[in-house]
Design a protein around this motif. Sequence first.
Motif, PDB file in Angstrom:
ATOM      1  N   TYR A 377     -10.679  18.979 -10.016  1.00 26.45           N
ATOM      2  CA  TYR A 377     -12.128  18.750  -9.864  1.00 26.45           C
ATOM      3  C   TYR A 377     -12.683  19.192  -8.510  1.00 26.45           C
ATOM      4  O   TYR A 377     -13.889  19.179  -8.312  1.00 26.45           O
ATOM      5  N   TYR A 378     -11.790  19.562  -7.617  1.00 28.58           N
ATOM      6  CA  TYR A 378     -12.191  19.983  -6.271  1.00 28.58           C
ATOM      7  C   TYR A 378     -13.087  18.952  -5.586  1.00 28.58           C
ATOM      8  O   TYR A 378     -14.168  19.240  -5.088  1.00 28.58           O
ATOM      9  N   ARG A 379     -12.614  17.710  -5.614  1.00 27.98           N
ATOM     10  CA  ARG A 379     -13.287  16.586  -4.956  1.00 27.98           C
ATOM     11  C   ARG A 379     -12.244  15.766  -4.198  1.00 27.98           C
ATOM     12  O   ARG A 379     -11.110  15.637  -4.673  1.00 27.98           O
ATOM     13  N   PRO A 380     -12.583  15.185  -3.048  1.00 29.46           N
ATOM     14  CA  PRO A 380     -11.678  14.216  -2.422  1.00 29.46           C
ATOM     15  C   PRO A 380     -11.418  13.095  -3.430  1.00 29.46           C
ATOM     16  O   PRO A 380     -12.359  12.600  -4.059  1.00 29.46           O
ATOM     17  N   SER A 381     -10.150  12.730  -3.608  1.00 24.35           N
ATOM     18  CA  SER A 381      -9.798  11.776  -4.672  1.00 24.35           C
ATOM     19  C   SER A 381      -8.968  10.614  -4.136  1.00 24.35           C
ATOM     20  O   SER A 381      -8.064  10.818  -3.328  1.00 24.35           O
ATOM     21  N   VAL A 382      -9.304   9.415  -4.628  1.00 22.57           N
ATOM     22  CA  VAL A 382      -8.536   8.208  -4.309  1.00 22.57           C
ATOM     23  C   VAL A 382      -8.077   7.599  -5.627  1.00 22.57           C
ATOM     24  O   VAL A 382      -8.890   7.345  -6.521  1.00 22.57           O
ATOM     25  N   VAL A 383      -6.765   7.385  -5.750  1.00 24.10           N
ATOM     26  CA  VAL A 383      -6.201   6.783  -6.959  1.00 24.10           C
ATOM     27  C   VAL A 383      -5.561   5.457  -6.565  1.00 24.10           C
ATOM     28  O   VAL A 383      -4.726   5.405  -5.658  1.00 24.10           O
ATOM     29  N   LEU A 384      -5.960   4.392  -7.249  1.00 20.75           N
ATOM     30  CA  LEU A 384      -5.528   3.036  -6.894  1.00 20.75           C
ATOM     31  C   LEU A 384      -4.801   2.359  -8.050  1.00 20.75           C
ATOM     32  O   LEU A 384      -5.149   2.567  -9.219  1.00 20.75           O
ATOM     33  N   THR A 385      -3.807   1.541  -7.692  1.00 14.87           N
ATOM     34  CA  THR A 385      -3.140   0.686  -8.669  1.00 14.87           C
ATOM     35  C   THR A 385      -3.002  -0.705  -8.049  1.00 14.87           C
ATOM     36  O   THR A 385      -3.422  -0.912  -6.909  1.00 14.87           O
ATOM     37  N   ASP A 388       1.303  -6.421  -5.735  1.00 14.64           N
ATOM     38  CA  ASP A 388       1.304  -7.713  -5.032  1.00 14.64           C
ATOM     39  C   ASP A 388      -0.114  -8.260  -4.827  1.00 14.64           C
ATOM     40  O   ASP A 388      -0.477  -8.706  -3.728  1.00 14.64           O
ATOM     41  N   GLY A 389      -0.936  -8.165  -5.864  1.00 21.48           N
ATOM     42  CA  GLY A 389      -2.282  -8.733  -5.803  1.00 21.48           C
ATOM     43  C   GLY A 389      -3.303  -7.878  -5.078  1.00 21.48           C
ATOM     44  O   GLY A 389      -4.488  -8.220  -5.017  1.00 21.48           O
ATOM     45  N   LEU A 390      -2.884  -6.736  -4.526  1.00 20.57           N
ATOM     46  CA  LEU A 390      -3.825  -5.847  -3.820  1.00 20.57           C
ATOM     47  C   LEU A 390      -4.003  -4.543  -4.589  1.00 20.57           C
ATOM     48  O   LEU A 390      -3.091  -4.097  -5.301  1.00 20.57           O
ATOM     49  N   ALA A 391      -5.169  -3.926  -4.401  1.00 24.34           N
ATOM     50  CA  ALA A 391      -5.377  -2.561  -4.900  1.00 24.34           C
ATOM     51  C   ALA A 391      -4.822  -1.622  -3.834  1.00 24.34           C
ATOM     52  O   ALA A 391      -5.287  -1.613  -2.695  1.00 24.34           O
ATOM     53  N   THR A 392      -3.786  -0.884  -4.211  1.00 25.88           N
ATOM     54  CA  THR A 392      -3.093  -0.005  -3.263  1.00 25.88           C
ATOM     55  C   THR A 392      -3.255   1.424  -3.744  1.00 25.88           C
ATOM     56  O   THR A 392      -3.129   1.676  -4.948  1.00 25.88           O
ATOM     57  N   GLY A 393      -3.511   2.331  -2.818  1.00 25.12           N
ATOM     58  CA  GLY A 393      -3.771   3.683  -3.297  1.00 25.12           C
ATOM     59  C   GLY A 393      -3.420   4.804  -2.344  1.00 25.12           C
ATOM     60  O   GLY A 393      -2.978   4.589  -1.214  1.00 25.12           O
ATOM     61  N   SER A 394      -3.620   6.000  -2.848  1.00 28.82           N
ATOM     62  CA  SER A 394      -3.403   7.231  -2.101  1.00 28.82           C
ATOM     63  C   SER A 394      -4.650   8.097  -2.208  1.00 28.82           C
ATOM     64  O   SER A 394      -5.283   8.133  -3.268  1.00 28.82           O
ATOM     65  N   ALA A 395      -4.950   8.776  -1.119  1.00 27.10           N
ATOM     66  CA  ALA A 395      -6.115   9.679  -1.103  1.00 27.10           C
ATOM     67  C   ALA A 395      -5.645  11.094  -0.783  1.00 27.10           C
ATOM     68  O   ALA A 395      -4.719  11.276   0.012  1.00 27.10           O
TER      69      ALA A 395
END
Length: 574
Positions: A377-385, A388-395
């Motif tokens: 999509y040629y957009r900055p992307s953040v994927v979260l899962t 341990d009760g937190l939303a953790t992600g990678s950008a």
Amino acid sequence: MNYEWKFKSQTPEEEEEARLLAKELGIHPVLGKLLIQRKIYTAKDARKFFRPQLTGLHNPFLMNDMEVAVKRLNKALGEKERIMVYGDYDVDGCTAVALVYKFLQQFYSNIDYYIPDRYDEGYGVSIKGVDYAHSTGVKLIIVLDCGIKAVEEIAYAKEKGIDFIICDHHVPDEILPPALAILNPKRTDSTYPYQHLSGCGVGFKFMQAFALSNGIEFSQLIPLLDLCAVSIASDIVPIMGENRILAYHGLKQLNSNPSIGLKAIIDICGLAEKELMMTDIIFKIGPRINASGRMQNGKEAVELLVEKDYKAALEKANQINQYNEQRKDLDKSMTEEANQIVENLQDKNEKKAIVIYNEEWHKGVIGIVASRLTEIYYRPSVVLTRTDGLATGSARSVSGFDVYKAIESCRDLLENFGGHTYAAGLSMKVEHVEEFSRRFEHYVEQHIEPEQTHAILDIDGVLDFREITHKFHHNLKKFNPFGPDNPKPIFSTFHVYDYGTSKVVGREQEHIKLELVDNKSNNVMNGIAFGQSSQARYIKTKRSFDICYTIEENTHKRGEVQLQIEDIRPTGMD
């Protein structure tokens, strides 16, 4: 993908400089242009660029805290203290730990290494890791490729009587951890001449300084350079300056005499007979090292990288290869799910960023999925899962956009974050995901340039086929190793025709194997266009078309070149 073709321009003065430089060096004018683009203006600097020398490495003692770090390490060895080498679970972290551990182990045996568990401990220095160090009598921890934000954890270690030496390259906060020494060229008060070392590179500089202080010959560091090359390629750091020297000589080492662990990976990948390039590390070697930390524990990757017995290394490499196969399957299914979410987003075409959350996703693969979305999509992307009760992600980011700054603008919503321009990690309370998504999107919208939101091919020059000679290819190869700040040049040729023998190939008939001529010569040029079989019908009409491509070595016919076609379009189409 629909590419926009953009031809790199130069001022008349730069063009003249490029012409004169090319003439002095006896190379094609377009290669002179490439040198000027890389801010190389003299024949002397060009020769240094083409043949990087290890003597060009900076004095490691120019780095802040290096003297303190070396003094503390020497004290630990002198007093026979237990030392732990601690690192991140990605390629950069695992290679850094392997490098420092392997080098010190030659002189000292009371040393251990530790890689935190991605799922149990999360990123960076953990309380569990510090407790383990304390329980095994560790007095000094050398932490690599992380640690710059571990203020509380390092304060806790200090209370336990453990000193820390941080070797990191991530952007620091205003408050630095209470470590004894912080080796990081991105410190705001840094006096070091080169800012862009990988985490493994910082570890190498530490060992270089340690060797200098103990009268150890530099030649003993050379076998470790293959690990530096693997980290530099995998961590997507600029390949200019000191990184170019380390990558150049690291590739030499990887090709001539790789460490046993890396040799096993090379053999498992089927790369044994090939001259290895940075792309082989990025697409074959790096993902296998990474798969260990993604699917199981990164410690297995370090065990492989420090292994001294080839048979044992091959067994470990096979295991890691299986993790990589599992990772590929997960990556495929998660990318499909993520794609579906993005496709169903309202106003998806208006959005300048992508933030998606699914608490069922596998934490080890979300960084890869973020990369895939950025490519699609040629957009900055953040994927979260959810972990341990937190939303953790990678950008992940697109070319030229600083995703770290975008995340930093939302820091009040975050529990933790870290990274650099093109890749970052973050965690937050689940209830903050919606607000983070809104604010991240707003920041990107305000700061991204229009040309950063669609795929652009930056074309370095126009060539006729008759100009692609053995001499041209030989001189072009001197620009290796390629990577950020020294990208592989893309050229274009206009008015080319199918020689009559081009055909669709591949398991699913998705590629085109091309044999082409242009309208300036009778040279028949071989090419491969991956994933572009939809163009085959037009090519077979015998009408002319324009191509842009990189120039590669033909793997089946040594010494011959092959064009890797990036895009094809009918002649005259803008």
